[in-house]
Scaffold this motif. Structure first.
Motif, PDB file in Angstrom:
ATOM      1  N   SER A  67      13.889   1.644  -6.614  1.00  0.00           N
ATOM      2  CA  SER A  67      12.543   2.181  -6.791  1.00  0.00           C
ATOM      3  C   SER A  67      11.686   1.240  -7.642  1.00  0.00           C
ATOM      4  O   SER A  67      10.486   1.072  -7.395  1.00  0.00           O
ATOM      5  CB  SER A  67      12.596   3.570  -7.438  1.00  0.00           C
ATOM      6  OG  SER A  67      13.246   3.505  -8.694  1.00  0.00           O
ATOM      7  N   GLU A  70      10.663  -1.650  -5.448  1.00  0.00           N
ATOM      8  CA  GLU A  70       9.557  -1.273  -4.567  1.00  0.00           C
ATOM      9  C   GLU A  70       8.235  -1.246  -5.332  1.00  0.00           C
ATOM     10  O   GLU A  70       7.204  -1.705  -4.830  1.00  0.00           O
ATOM     11  CB  GLU A  70       9.841   0.098  -3.955  1.00  0.00           C
ATOM     12  CG  GLU A  70       8.771   0.617  -3.004  1.00  0.00           C
ATOM     13  CD  GLU A  70       8.701  -0.139  -1.701  1.00  0.00           C
ATOM     14  OE1 GLU A  70       7.760   0.112  -0.923  1.00  0.00           O
ATOM     15  OE2 GLU A  70       9.567  -0.997  -1.444  1.00  0.00           O
ATOM     16  N   ARG A  73       7.122  -4.717  -5.921  1.00  0.00           N
ATOM     17  CA  ARG A  73       6.613  -5.321  -4.692  1.00  0.00           C
ATOM     18  C   ARG A  73       5.134  -5.021  -4.522  1.00  0.00           C
ATOM     19  O   ARG A  73       4.320  -5.913  -4.247  1.00  0.00           O
ATOM     20  CB  ARG A  73       7.399  -4.808  -3.482  1.00  0.00           C
ATOM     21  CG  ARG A  73       6.916  -5.376  -2.153  1.00  0.00           C
ATOM     22  CD  ARG A  73       7.899  -5.059  -1.041  1.00  0.00           C
ATOM     23  NE  ARG A  73       7.861  -3.679  -0.644  1.00  0.00           N
ATOM     24  CZ  ARG A  73       7.278  -3.239   0.477  1.00  0.00           C
ATOM     25  NH1 ARG A  73       6.654  -4.085   1.271  1.00  0.00           N
ATOM     26  NH2 ARG A  73       7.308  -1.969   0.796  1.00  0.00           N
ATOM     27  N   SER A 200       9.736  -5.006   3.444  1.00  0.00           N
ATOM     28  CA  SER A 200      10.322  -4.126   2.450  1.00  0.00           C
ATOM     29  C   SER A 200      11.468  -4.810   1.723  1.00  0.00           C
ATOM     30  O   SER A 200      12.112  -5.702   2.279  1.00  0.00           O
ATOM     31  CB  SER A 200      10.859  -2.855   3.124  1.00  0.00           C
ATOM     32  OG  SER A 200       9.803  -2.149   3.756  1.00  0.00           O
TER      33      SER A 200
END
Length: 204
Positions: A67, A70, A73, A200
């Protein structure tokens, strides 16, 4: 592994080329031929140390926290988009060229201290080397190869600044040159942001 190396080379290169205080300073001393290889060498060494510290200190944490990876990112996407917008704005409005007149040569010590100041007192350096680059490198097949590519980008870029700044000082002193540089930077930052947004993080 070659893909990790090329990714590190391109990502780090695109970020480093974003002209900031550090790059502008190295260009300035190169245009004046004022101990510019010492300055460039210090920038290379500092980048390498920060990238290594960030990559091998942060990547393990990121890999154990998907998490957080992400979130980083998308933080990277926002940051790169902001860099692109700033570069496009500078390209559109223009800025003054580097001054090459009236410079009295300083000692290597003064040049190196000033190089350290513009490097370590710039928060963007830490965002790049301790946050953004590790967040991308943690997704690669080989972290060590990614770091090698990232460090290579720093060596190539600062070598180019030191050599090119001295060789092309008449051209670099013109504001129009900076519009071309900033436009190129904007395109590179935008492309990296899109790439990061549509890919991703690895979950393996």
């Amino acid at each position: 592994m070659l893909e990790s190396y090329v990714t590190g080379l391109l990502v780090s290169g695109g970020i480093i080329i974003a002209i900031g205080a550090q790059n502008a300073y190295v260009l300035g001393v190169a245009v004046r031929r004022e101990h510019h290889w010492w300055s460039a060498g210090l920038c290379m060494s500092t980048d390498a140390l920060l990238i290594l510290a960030g990559m091998f200190g942060v990547s393990a944490v990121l890999l154990s926290m998907p998490s957080a990876l992400e979130a980083l990112r998308w933080l990277g996407v926002v940051f790169l988009t902001w860099l692109a917008a700033q570069a496009f704005l500078r390209a559109a409005t223009g800025r003054q060229g580097l001054s090459v007149d009236g410079a009295s040569e300083r000692s290597p010590r003064r040049v190196l201290l000033a190089t350290l100041a513009v490097t370590l007192l710039n928060p963007q350096v830490y965002l790049d080397t301790l946050l953004l680059i590790p967040s991308i490198g943690a997704q690669q097949q080989s972290s060590a190869t990614f770091v090698a590519g990232a460090v290579t980008a720093s060596i190539l870029w600062f070598s180019l600044l030191a050599w090119g700044g001295a060789a092309l000082s008449p051209w670099l002193s013109r504001p129009l040159a900076w519009r071309a540089i900033d436009g190129t930077i904007g395109v590179m930052m935008a492309v990296i942001a899109v790439h990061l947004a549509i890919n991703s993080p690895a979950t393996a």
